[in-house]
Design a protein around this motif. Structure first.
Motif, PDB file in Angstrom:
ATOM      1  N   TRP A  91      31.551  11.840  64.946  1.00  0.00           N
ATOM      2  CA  TRP A  91      30.471  10.416  63.824  1.00  0.00           C
ATOM      3  C   TRP A  91      31.674   9.470  64.172  1.00  0.00           C
ATOM      4  O   TRP A  91      31.609   8.430  64.640  1.00  0.00           O
ATOM      5  N   HIS A  92      33.516   9.089  63.981  1.00  0.00           N
ATOM      6  CA  HIS A  92      33.635   8.165  63.651  1.00  0.00           C
ATOM      7  C   HIS A  92      35.163   8.408  64.112  1.00  0.00           C
ATOM      8  O   HIS A  92      35.753   7.227  64.073  1.00  0.00           O
ATOM      9  N   CYS A 127      34.361  17.854  58.812  1.00  0.00           N
ATOM     10  CA  CYS A 127      35.140  16.759  58.174  1.00  0.00           C
ATOM     11  C   CYS A 127      34.924  16.492  57.485  1.00  0.00           C
ATOM     12  O   CYS A 127      33.914  15.764  56.669  1.00  0.00           O
ATOM     13  N   CYS A 140      36.181  14.250  66.210  1.00  0.00           N
ATOM     14  CA  CYS A 140      34.714  14.568  65.550  1.00  0.00           C
ATOM     15  C   CYS A 140      33.562  13.612  65.859  1.00  0.00           C
ATOM     16  O   CYS A 140      34.513  12.538  65.988  1.00  0.00           O
ATOM     17  N   ALA A 145      37.672  10.550  63.653  1.00  0.00           N
ATOM     18  CA  ALA A 145      39.007  10.749  63.148  1.00  0.00           C
ATOM     19  C   ALA A 145      39.472  12.806  64.506  1.00  0.00           C
ATOM     20  O   ALA A 145      38.403  12.880  65.111  1.00  0.00           O
ATOM     21  N   HIS A 200      35.682  13.696  56.598  1.00  0.00           N
ATOM     22  CA  HIS A 200      35.353  12.072  55.648  1.00  0.00           C
ATOM     23  C   HIS A 200      34.016  12.422  55.352  1.00  0.00           C
ATOM     24  O   HIS A 200      33.981  11.681  54.153  1.00  0.00           O
ATOM     25  N   ARG A 201      33.276  12.116  56.283  1.00  0.00           N
ATOM     26  CA  ARG A 201      31.780  11.956  55.386  1.00  0.00           C
ATOM     27  C   ARG A 201      30.974  12.989  56.054  1.00  0.00           C
ATOM     28  O   ARG A 201      29.971  13.490  55.971  1.00  0.00           O
ATOM     29  N   GLY A 202      31.469  13.625  56.857  1.00  0.00           N
ATOM     30  CA  GLY A 202      30.827  15.599  56.878  1.00  0.00           C
ATOM     31  C   GLY A 202      30.823  16.198  57.986  1.00  0.00           C
ATOM     32  O   GLY A 202      30.004  16.845  58.355  1.00  0.00           O
ATOM     33  N   GLY A 203      31.095  15.389  58.998  1.00  0.00           N
ATOM     34  CA  GLY A 203      31.049  16.029  60.594  1.00  0.00           C
ATOM     35  C   GLY A 203      30.983  16.491  61.317  1.00  0.00           C
ATOM     36  O   GLY A 203      31.456  17.588  61.045  1.00  0.00           O
TER      37      GLY A 203
HETATM   38  S1  FES Z   1      32.841  12.277  59.616  1.00  0.00           S
HETATM   39 FE1  FES Z   1      34.428  12.661  60.543  1.00  0.00          FE
HETATM   40  S2  FES Z   1      35.316  10.742  61.391  1.00  0.00           S
HETATM   41 FE2  FES Z   1      33.802  10.109  59.747  1.00  0.00          FE
END
Ligand code: FES
Length: 102
Positions: free
Chosen positions: A65-66, A44, A63, A68, A46-49
């Motif tokens: 993790w957060h 991902c 995702c 998305a 965003h932060r690598g999820g």
């Molecule tokens: S790492 Fe995917 S939404 Fe934050």
């Protein structure tokens, strides 16, 4: 030049399943959506999820993790906090082999 590389067997993923496969050093999320396979980047932006561990609803993966959301057919970002979409790869079935074009 792009080439198709075997990443799995069709029997490895039941419909609705996903897994992360490594192709030429890239982490790719492979999905079986009702018998058709799709491949997008696993990471991902965003932060690598790990998108292969996200929840699949129709052709959208969330995702883990957060939250998305991405379209697994196109890699398009559909919901925040995705900063942009992810790469999408062609998939073909050769006999029982699932091949991804990298
Ligand atoms: S790492 Fe995917 S939404 Fe934050």
């Amino acid at each position: 030049m792009a080439q198709f590389i075997k990443v799995a067997s069709t029997a490895d993923l039941a419909p609705g399943d996903a897994r992360c496969v490594e192709v030429e050093g890239k982490k790719v999320a492979l999905f079986n959506l009702d018998g058709t396979f799709y491949a997008i980047d696993d990471t991902c932006p965003h932060r690598g999820g790990p998108l292969s561990e996200g929840e699949l609803a129709g052709d959208e993966v969330t995702c883990p993790w957060h939250g998305a959301i991405y379209n697994i057919k196109t890699g398009a970002a559909l919901g925040p906090p995705a900063p942009h979409g992810v790469a999408c790869y062609a998939v073909r079935i050769q006999g029982s082999d699932v091949e991804v074009e990298i």
